[in-house]
Design a protein around this motif. Structure first.
Motif, PDB file in Angstrom:
ATOM      1  N   GLY A 139       0.827  -1.194   0.000  1.00  0.00           N
ATOM      2  CA  GLY A 139       0.000   0.000   0.000  1.00  0.00           C
ATOM      3  C   GLY A 139       0.860   1.243   0.000  1.00  0.00           C
ATOM      4  O   GLY A 139       1.999   1.222   0.500  1.00  0.00           O
ATOM      5  N   GLY A 140       0.337   2.337  -0.582  1.00  0.00           N
ATOM      6  CA  GLY A 140       1.160   3.531  -0.637  1.00  0.00           C
ATOM      7  C   GLY A 140       0.368   4.805  -0.821  1.00  0.00           C
ATOM      8  O   GLY A 140      -0.738   4.809  -1.367  1.00  0.00           O
ATOM      9  N   LEU A 141       0.949   5.910  -0.328  1.00  0.00           N
ATOM     10  CA  LEU A 141       0.470   7.248  -0.606  1.00  0.00           C
ATOM     11  C   LEU A 141       1.282   7.792  -1.765  1.00  0.00           C
ATOM     12  O   LEU A 141       2.513   7.878  -1.692  1.00  0.00           O
ATOM     13  N   MET A 142       0.576   8.154  -2.855  1.00  0.00           N
ATOM     14  CA  MET A 142       1.229   8.645  -4.057  1.00  0.00           C
ATOM     15  C   MET A 142       0.996  10.141  -4.207  1.00  0.00           C
ATOM     16  O   MET A 142      -0.061  10.659  -3.817  1.00  0.00           O
ATOM     17  N   SER A 143       1.963  10.824  -4.783  1.00  0.00           N
ATOM     18  CA  SER A 143       1.754  12.231  -5.100  1.00  0.00           C
ATOM     19  C   SER A 143       0.586  12.333  -6.073  1.00  0.00           C
ATOM     20  O   SER A 143       0.592  11.707  -7.136  1.00  0.00           O
ATOM     21  N   PRO A 144      -0.463  13.101  -5.758  1.00  0.00           N
ATOM     22  CA  PRO A 144      -1.652  13.141  -6.621  1.00  0.00           C
ATOM     23  C   PRO A 144      -1.333  13.775  -7.971  1.00  0.00           C
ATOM     24  O   PRO A 144      -0.420  14.598  -8.096  1.00  0.00           O
ATOM     25  N   VAL A 145      -2.094  13.390  -8.988  1.00  0.00           N
ATOM     26  CA  VAL A 145      -1.844  13.836 -10.353  1.00  0.00           C
ATOM     27  C   VAL A 145      -2.971  14.719 -10.853  1.00  0.00           C
ATOM     28  O   VAL A 145      -4.091  14.693 -10.324  1.00  0.00           O
ATOM     29  N   ASP A 146      -2.680  15.516 -11.861  1.00  0.00           N
ATOM     30  CA  ASP A 146      -3.689  16.282 -12.576  1.00  0.00           C
ATOM     31  C   ASP A 146      -4.088  15.512 -13.825  1.00  0.00           C
ATOM     32  O   ASP A 146      -3.306  14.718 -14.357  1.00  0.00           O
ATOM     33  N   TYR A 199      -5.215  16.371  -1.054  1.00  0.00           N
ATOM     34  CA  TYR A 199      -5.298  14.953  -0.700  1.00  0.00           C
ATOM     35  C   TYR A 199      -4.363  14.112  -1.557  1.00  0.00           C
ATOM     36  O   TYR A 199      -4.325  14.276  -2.778  1.00  0.00           O
ATOM     37  N   PRO A 200      -3.613  13.194  -0.959  1.00  0.00           N
ATOM     38  CA  PRO A 200      -2.763  12.308  -1.756  1.00  0.00           C
ATOM     39  C   PRO A 200      -3.608  11.249  -2.461  1.00  0.00           C
ATOM     40  O   PRO A 200      -4.792  11.058  -2.162  1.00  0.00           O
ATOM     41  N   GLN A 201      -2.986  10.566  -3.390  1.00  0.00           N
ATOM     42  CA  GLN A 201      -3.611   9.400  -4.008  1.00  0.00           C
ATOM     43  C   GLN A 201      -3.224   8.170  -3.198  1.00  0.00           C
ATOM     44  O   GLN A 201      -2.105   8.073  -2.699  1.00  0.00           O
ATOM     45  N   PHE A 202      -4.158   7.226  -3.087  1.00  0.00           N
ATOM     46  CA  PHE A 202      -3.877   5.967  -2.394  1.00  0.00           C
ATOM     47  C   PHE A 202      -3.957   4.817  -3.370  1.00  0.00           C
ATOM     48  O   PHE A 202      -4.871   4.743  -4.204  1.00  0.00           O
ATOM     49  N   VAL A 213      -6.682  -1.539  -5.488  1.00  0.00           N
ATOM     50  CA  VAL A 213      -7.541  -0.346  -5.481  1.00  0.00           C
ATOM     51  C   VAL A 213      -6.684   0.887  -5.746  1.00  0.00           C
ATOM     52  O   VAL A 213      -5.480   0.914  -5.465  1.00  0.00           O
ATOM     53  N   VAL A 214      -7.328   1.933  -6.284  1.00  0.00           N
ATOM     54  CA  VAL A 214      -6.717   3.243  -6.451  1.00  0.00           C
ATOM     55  C   VAL A 214      -7.789   4.285  -6.166  1.00  0.00           C
ATOM     56  O   VAL A 214      -8.957   4.109  -6.535  1.00  0.00           O
ATOM     57  N   SER A 215      -7.412   5.380  -5.476  1.00  0.00           N
ATOM     58  CA  SER A 215      -8.387   6.396  -5.101  1.00  0.00           C
ATOM     59  C   SER A 215      -7.726   7.768  -5.085  1.00  0.00           C
ATOM     60  O   SER A 215      -6.618   7.921  -4.551  1.00  0.00           O
ATOM     61  N   GLN A 216      -8.388   8.756  -5.689  1.00  0.00           N
ATOM     62  CA  GLN A 216      -7.926  10.139  -5.642  1.00  0.00           C
ATOM     63  C   GLN A 216      -9.088  11.081  -5.859  1.00  0.00           C
ATOM     64  O   GLN A 216     -10.010  10.776  -6.616  1.00  0.00           O
ATOM     65  N   LYS A 217      -9.033  12.239  -5.227  1.00  0.00           N
ATOM     66  CA  LYS A 217     -10.036  13.281  -5.436  1.00  0.00           C
ATOM     67  C   LYS A 217      -9.514  14.267  -6.472  1.00  0.00           C
ATOM     68  O   LYS A 217      -8.395  14.753  -6.374  1.00  0.00           O
ATOM     69  N   PHE A 218     -10.340  14.542  -7.497  1.00  0.00           N
ATOM     70  CA  PHE A 218     -10.017  15.506  -8.536  1.00  0.00           C
ATOM     71  C   PHE A 218     -10.932  16.725  -8.411  1.00  0.00           C
ATOM     72  O   PHE A 218     -12.105  16.603  -8.053  1.00  0.00           O
TER      73      PHE A 218
END
Length: 398
Positions: free
Chosen positions: A216-223, A232-235, A252-257
């Motif tokens: 599992g990881g916290l990823m730098s969120p993308v545009d 919010y980071p990406q998970f 799973v992958v999750s991010q708020k845009f």
């Protein structure tokens, strides 16, 4: 580095590097004995290895005009022409991979820096100076507690799909718009989303009871297009289980845009995947399925708040110790035909690709590959574009 360094030694019987880029390559089997140069000095060991590959690809495009990320369309599939030829990288780039490791205070410490470059450009005069640093990370861990990764590396979601795609050491969908200056796409956008590269803080557990492993990881969120990230980071996460020749996973992958420029229209991208591989004797099977809102075609969020799905099915057979044959089919699609899809993606519906390939292990380091395939792109207006392509060439791991 110290002047009294020990002489360089060659390492045998190991994968080129314990990173996704090299694990992807080594997983195919024909390159599991790839060599690397190992340099030791004091408590540190540094491995230097890499990849070089080039494929002659020839494609033809026909059919209707399809908007959005239409990989079979004339614009992307053939770089605006009816027919196109490129001699460039396949799905993997060429690159130099440097690994380092040491043990300190009871901790295993390591890391990787991967510097990649493309083989083909649209100009023979311009310098080929664009460098793609896909990896620059270090790890801290123990066999009992697991491993923490800090830095830039490949993601977790969709990693098993590309890791086991037979076209990884070939070309797959020979999309001309990406092969010049970068790589072909394999089944990216036509079977799975790309696993991407992120700045990240991620954790991999040791093998738990009954063969389970968690990452599992916290990823730098993308545009993505008209949408951007904020606080919010990406998970990303994956639970895998392996026994004998069988491996299964869920991810799973999750991010708020957010709508760019404060325009509103934010959405939560939440997608999941499930897949498995099975290998018995000369036979190999792969299935992988992805689904979710904001899944995207090439990467997360690139289609906006659209529900999407993707799947890949593959069978391979080793004819002998040197030669392997494989056939796979994949599709990525936007599942809903609504006003948002029409406005953002020109009513794009799907990309699909079927590829047949032969892979010959000339030596333990060199593999020759030949592939034929067809890619189709469709929209919800009834249009279909087609790309037929073939490739042959080779790849070396050192």
């Amino acid at each position: 580095m110290h002047a009294n360094r020990e002489p360089a030694k060659h390492r045998t019987g190991q994968h080129l590097a314990a990173t996704i880029a090299i694990a992807i390559a080594g997983s195919f089997g024909t390159v599991s004995n790839a060599l690397a140069v190992e340099i030791a000095s004091g408590d540190w060991t540094v491995d230097v290895g890499g990849i070089v590959n080039t494929y002659y690809t020839s494609v033809s495009c026909s059919g209707d005009a399809v908007g959005g990320p239409a990989l079979a369309g004339k614009a992307l599939g053939c770089s605006g022409e009816n027919n196109k030829t490129t001699i460039g990288n396949g799905l993997l780039p060429s690159g130099l991979i440097t690994k380092f490791k040491t043990s300190q205070n009871g901790l295993e410490i390591g890391g990787t820096i991967g510097i990649m470059v493309a083989a083909a450009q649209s100009s023979a005069i311009a310098s080929n100076s664009e460098v793609d640093v896909r990896q620059a990370f270090f790890t801290i861990g123990t066999a009992e507690a697991g491993t923490l990764k800090i830095g830039r590396d490949y993601g977790i979601f969709a990693s098993n799909a590309i890791l086991n795609d037979m076209t990884l050491i070939g070309a797959g969908a020979p999309t001309q718009a990406t092969q010049r200056g970068r790589v072909t796409l394999g089944h990216i956008g036509a079977g799975y989303t790309y696993l991407n590269n992120y700045g990240q803080l991620s954790y991999t557990s040791p093998v738990l009871g009954q063969g389970f492993t968690f990452t599992g990881g916290l990823m730098s969120p993308v545009d993505a297009g008209a949408y951007s990230s904020k606080s919010y980071p990406q998970f990303q996460g994956q639970l895998a289980w392996a026994t004998g020749g069988f491996k299964a996973w869920v991810g799973v992958v999750s991010q708020k845009f957010y709508g760019a420029g404060g325009s509103g229209g934010s959405f939560d991208a939440n997608a999941a995947e499930i897949g498995a591989t099975f290998n018995s004797g000369p036979f190999g099977l792969l299935v992988n399925y992805e689904d979710g809102k904001g899944l995207g075609i090439l990467t997360e969020g690139d289609e906006g708040p659209i529900n999407g799905r993707a799947y890949l099915i593959q069978g391979t057979y080793k004819l002998n110790d040197k030669l392997k044959f494989g056939l796979n089919y994949g599709e990525s699609r936007n599942s809903d035909n609504n006003a948002t899809n029409a406005a953002l993606n020109a009513s794009f519906k799907s990309n699909s690709n079927v590829t047949g390939g032969l892979y010959y292990a000339l030596t333990k380091s060199v593999t020759l590959a030949g592939e034929l395939g067809e890619t189709r792109s469709k929209d919800y207006l009834g249009n279909t574009a087609k790309q037929f392509g073939g490739s042959f060439g080779g790849i070396i791991f050192f």
